[in-house]
Design a protein around this motif. Structure first.
Motif, short mmCIF file in Angstrom:
data_model
loop_
_atom_site.label_atom_id
_atom_site.label_comp_id
_atom_site.label_asym_id
_atom_site.label_seq_id
_atom_site.Cartn_x
_atom_site.Cartn_y
_atom_site.Cartn_z
N ARG A 22 0.78 -1.26 -0.14
CA ARG A 22 -0.05 0.07 0.05
C ARG A 22 0.79 1.23 0.04
NH1 ARG A 22 -3.63 2.89 4.60
NH2 ARG A 22 -5.31 3.41 3.11
N THR A 24 0.81 5.40 0.06
CA THR A 24 -0.10 6.44 0.71
C THR A 24 0.46 7.66 0.24
OG1 THR A 24 1.19 6.52 2.79
CG2 THR A 24 -0.72 4.95 2.57
N SER A 57 -3.10 6.01 -2.31
CA SER A 57 -4.16 6.19 -1.77
C SER A 57 -4.09 7.43 -0.94
CB SER A 57 -4.79 5.18 -0.68
OG SER A 57 -5.01 3.84 -1.53
N VAL A 59 -4.65 9.39 2.31
CA VAL A 59 -5.06 9.03 3.74
C VAL A 59 -5.29 10.11 4.64
CG1 VAL A 59 -3.81 6.64 3.36
CG2 VAL A 59 -2.64 8.58 4.64
N CYS A 82 3.54 9.89 5.28
CA CYS A 82 2.97 9.25 4.02
C CYS A 82 4.31 9.03 3.06
CB CYS A 82 2.25 10.18 3.46
SG CYS A 82 0.74 10.63 4.43
#
Length: 278
Positions: A22, A24, A57, A59, A82
């Motif tokens: 993932r 961010t 993504s 966040v 991030c």
């Protein structure tokens, strides 16, 4: 280049991204005009929509005033939390455009007029036959080690410092700058989103079942979004859109089926992935 690059990544790395990490991003919106309500922000939405197909993504988002200490603190928080940070606003020619100084302070870099940035601005203003005033030269003030970001709209560049991308506040300009940074970003697993429209049902009709599904499928993000509008007959039409998000396509398909079943169980007529889904 950016849009083509994104499409190429999606075509060649779709399966790989399903198991990728993932990645961010944080967004920092800068400007007194945002906090006063005088200006409505749309940059957050544009940045998030730009990053999603790359596999990044958003966040967290923060809004701060035109105060250097506030900007520095927010940048330092987001850049440690991030993978990437995007700031918008505060890089124009006026006295309150202090973002470059704040980024320089956050990274411990000197900020001054840079020859490469000034050359771009000089060429742009010469082409548009606009006087290049001392105030406009302020837009060439960039942290010493930053990498410039192309601005196809008004010429004055943005810049990248470490994992922080500093963009203009004007949405059209910020969106144009994004095209120059797609190939600087290493994305991860792309988050997929699907919708079950449940016309006639309110959130309260679905709440208990949604809670059970959220507990049973904790690896999938499940949200409910009620809506209502007045039709041509003057009647109020209500409903709730159920949205599921996941990086696992098979898992997402399964949950969408469960959401449709939930809708039917309380008298709804679910429509999966309606054309007008938001």
């Amino acid at each position: 280049m950016g849009s083509a690059y994104i499409r190429r990544r999606r075509e060649t790395k779709g399966q790989q991204m399903a198991t990728a990490k993932r990645v961010t991003a944080g967004v920092l919106l800068i400007g007194d005009e945002l906090l006063s309500g005088r200006t409505r922000d749309i940059n957050l939405s544009e940045i998030a929509k730009f990053l999603a197909p790359i596999g990044v993504s958003v966040v967290e988002c923060r809004i701060v005033p035109d105060e250097q200490e506030e900007i520095v603190a927010a940048v330092n928080h987001l850049r440690t939390k991030c993978d990437y940070v995007f700031t918008t606003g505060g890089i124009g020619p006026t006295h309150d455009d202090i973002t470059a100084d704040a980024i320089g302070a956050a990274f411990g870099q000197i900020v001054d007029v840079r020859d490469d940035a000034l050359a771009i601005i000089e060429e742009w203003y010469a082409k548009t036959k606009t006087p290049l005033t001392e105030s406009r030269k302020r837009m060439a003030r960039v942290p010493a080690e930053a990498v410039l970001i192309d601005n196809p709209v008004t010429g004055a560049p943005g810049f990248q410092t470490g994992n922080v991308f500093t963009l203009a506040g004007v949405p059209k300009i910020a969106r144009g700058m994004l095209e120059d940074i797609a190939d600087r970003i290493e994305g991860g697993a792309v988050t997929l989103s699907r919708t079950v429209a449940t016309g006639g049902l309110r959130e309260g009709d679905l709440a208990d079942g949604l809670r059970e599904l959220a507990d049973a499928y904790s690896d999938v993000s499940i949200g409910s979004y009620p809506y209502f509008f007045e039709n041509e007959a003057g009647e109020i039409v209500r409903g709730t859109n159920l949205v599921a998000r996941s990086t696992d396509e098979a898992r997402l398909d399964h949950v969408i089926g469960k959401l449709a079943d939930l809708s039917r169980s309380v008298g709804g007529q679910p429509v999966i992935d309606p054309a007008d889904a938001k």
